[in-house]
Scaffold this motif. Sequence first.
Motif, mmCIF file in Angstrom:
data_model
loop_
_atom_site.group_PDB
_atom_site.id
_atom_site.type_symbol
_atom_site.label_atom_id
_atom_site.label_comp_id
_atom_site.label_asym_id
_atom_site.label_seq_id
_atom_site.Cartn_x
_atom_site.Cartn_y
_atom_site.Cartn_z
ATOM 1 N N VAL A 172 0.857 -1.195 0.000
ATOM 2 C CA VAL A 172 0.000 0.000 0.000
ATOM 3 C C VAL A 172 0.888 1.239 0.000
ATOM 4 O O VAL A 172 2.000 1.214 0.545
ATOM 5 C CB VAL A 172 -0.942 0.053 1.241
ATOM 6 N N ASN A 173 0.379 2.298 -0.630
ATOM 7 C CA ASN A 173 1.058 3.597 -0.609
ATOM 8 C C ASN A 173 2.382 3.624 -1.370
ATOM 9 O O ASN A 173 3.214 4.480 -1.123
ATOM 10 C CB ASN A 173 1.341 4.030 0.839
ATOM 11 N N SER A 192 -4.455 8.719 -2.703
ATOM 12 C CA SER A 192 -4.466 9.413 -1.409
ATOM 13 C C SER A 192 -3.378 8.840 -0.515
ATOM 14 O O SER A 192 -2.902 7.725 -0.742
ATOM 15 C CB SER A 192 -5.841 9.276 -0.736
ATOM 16 N N PRO A 193 -2.998 9.612 0.523
ATOM 17 C CA PRO A 193 -1.962 9.090 1.432
ATOM 18 C C PRO A 193 -2.508 8.010 2.369
ATOM 19 O O PRO A 193 -1.738 7.402 3.107
ATOM 20 C CB PRO A 193 -1.518 10.328 2.220
ATOM 21 N N HIS A 194 -3.832 7.749 2.321
ATOM 22 C CA HIS A 194 -4.389 6.727 3.222
ATOM 23 C C HIS A 194 -4.136 5.330 2.675
ATOM 24 O O HIS A 194 -4.593 5.001 1.572
ATOM 25 C CB HIS A 194 -5.904 6.935 3.408
ATOM 26 N N PRO A 195 -3.436 4.492 3.431
ATOM 27 C CA PRO A 195 -3.213 3.122 2.959
ATOM 28 C C PRO A 195 -4.557 2.419 2.756
ATOM 29 O O PRO A 195 -5.473 2.603 3.561
ATOM 30 C CB PRO A 195 -2.433 2.466 4.106
ATOM 31 N N GLY A 196 -4.673 1.666 1.679
ATOM 32 C CA GLY A 196 -5.915 0.923 1.441
ATOM 33 C C GLY A 196 -6.941 1.708 0.642
ATOM 34 O O GLY A 196 -8.108 1.343 0.598
ATOM 35 N N THR A 197 -6.528 2.827 0.013
ATOM 36 C CA THR A 197 -7.475 3.613 -0.783
ATOM 37 C C THR A 197 -7.991 2.792 -1.970
ATOM 38 O O THR A 197 -9.191 2.779 -2.260
ATOM 39 C CB THR A 197 -6.796 4.908 -1.299
ATOM 40 N N ARG A 199 -9.206 -0.390 -3.592
ATOM 41 C CA ARG A 199 -9.692 -1.694 -3.131
ATOM 42 C C ARG A 199 -10.106 -2.571 -4.296
ATOM 43 O O ARG A 199 -10.046 -3.776 -4.241
ATOM 44 C CB ARG A 199 -10.860 -1.506 -2.163
ATOM 45 N N ARG A 222 -0.760 -5.324 2.491
ATOM 46 C CA ARG A 222 -0.381 -4.931 3.862
ATOM 47 C C ARG A 222 -0.746 -6.042 4.830
ATOM 48 O O ARG A 222 -1.347 -7.046 4.424
ATOM 49 C CB ARG A 222 -1.005 -3.604 4.265
ATOM 50 N N GLU A 226 -4.494 -5.715 9.346
ATOM 51 C CA GLU A 226 -4.981 -4.367 9.025
ATOM 52 C C GLU A 226 -6.062 -4.381 7.954
ATOM 53 O O GLU A 226 -6.590 -3.350 7.566
ATOM 54 C CB GLU A 226 -3.814 -3.494 8.539
ATOM 55 N N GLU A 231 -11.372 -4.824 1.627
ATOM 56 C CA GLU A 231 -9.992 -4.716 1.155
ATOM 57 C C GLU A 231 -9.404 -6.120 0.916
ATOM 58 O O GLU A 231 -8.677 -6.352 -0.051
ATOM 59 C CB GLU A 231 -9.151 -3.962 2.179
#
Length: 360
Positions: A172-173, A192-197, A199, A222, A226, A231
Amino acid sequence: MNEHEIVVRQLSPRGHGGLSVLELRGDVAAALAHITRVGASDARELQLVRLIAEGEELDEALLWRRSSNHAELHVHGSPAVVRRVTRALGSGSGPLLRSVRARAEWMLARAASDLGARILLDQFEGALARAISSWVSLPARDVVREIDVLLARSAALRPAIEPAVVVLAGPVNAGKSTLFNALVGRERVVVSPHPGTTRDVVVERVHLGGWPLDFVDTAGERAESELGAIERRGLDLGRAWRRSADLVLWLSPDRAPVPPPASAGRCVELRTKCDPSRVDPQAQPPRISTRGDAAAATRAVTRLVAAELGFPPDGWRPGEPLALDVVTRRELERARKELARGARSAAERRLCALLPEASR
Ligand SMILES: Nc1nc2c(ncn2[C@@H]2O[C@H](COP(=O)(O)OP(=O)(O)O)[C@@H](O)[C@H]2O)c(=O)[nH]1
Ligand SMILES: [Mg+2]
């Protein structure tokens, strides 16, 4: 439709089911000879047959010959079986059209790229037919060599007609979606900086250096702990795409590289999010900064993909003979075997059958 064509149509709904019904119209006996061992027959009753292609058993099916030019095949209802059967019948590259010219014309209407269309037009105008005609005067071993070269070139140029699938994978990321957008040339997916954006799996056709490619953006890897349920599903789907991809680009941040798992499929690495001073598209693995220079990142991917997928650096030469569909390739391989065992006249008959009727 001329007397030698076969057109295959799926009558049952697409997707999984108990049975899929394929309708064959045209030269049914010739089509069946490609995938079964049943001989020509006038039998109108249902027959249980085994479908075989290239030495491999495909399925057991019910065959209903409705007339000499109309039959139905009832195969098990998996889209994969239907695809294999229709491809074996010649439908992956068009109906079972006998001449190279007719098949090139059929494929031309579906060309995936300008390059593919130019290559197909060239075959339609007789590039392969001319080569086959010229082989008549050659010794058998030279014809074998010509066929070998031709099949190798055809395999190398095939992605111009049938785009390769390239999956972007990694933690992720890592900047997968950012690179995907850069390749597609617009903001196709959310970054986006959010991991898992990301899916879901998103596929877009892109042309790089004239070659059509289907790029696939996938959910990042990941820790299991988490992952939410959705996801998790997305990750499984992305992994399945990796297994069937022609190439996986494994992206991981240069600052914290993550090696690809052994299960990643046919995989090459790219290091992302490099500082300007660390960007090096020639390094092994190449180091890119999509945010810093999207054009350079795209060029690095183009080079990597072309090298990994074996796109011929000299491209395509107008007039060169190519076998672009499964039927022509199979017939050339069979003719090659016949020549190798001294059955020249059988090989010549087979090759001659590929030519348009007017030039036989
Ligand atoms: N500094 C830097 N950040 C980047 C670069 N590429 C992507 N990012 C950022 O990294 C974050 C995750 O990017 P994204 O493409 O969504 O990563 P993905 O999870 O692998 O799809 C986003 O905030 C991006 O703006 C890069 O080349 N340099
Ligand atoms: Mg993403």
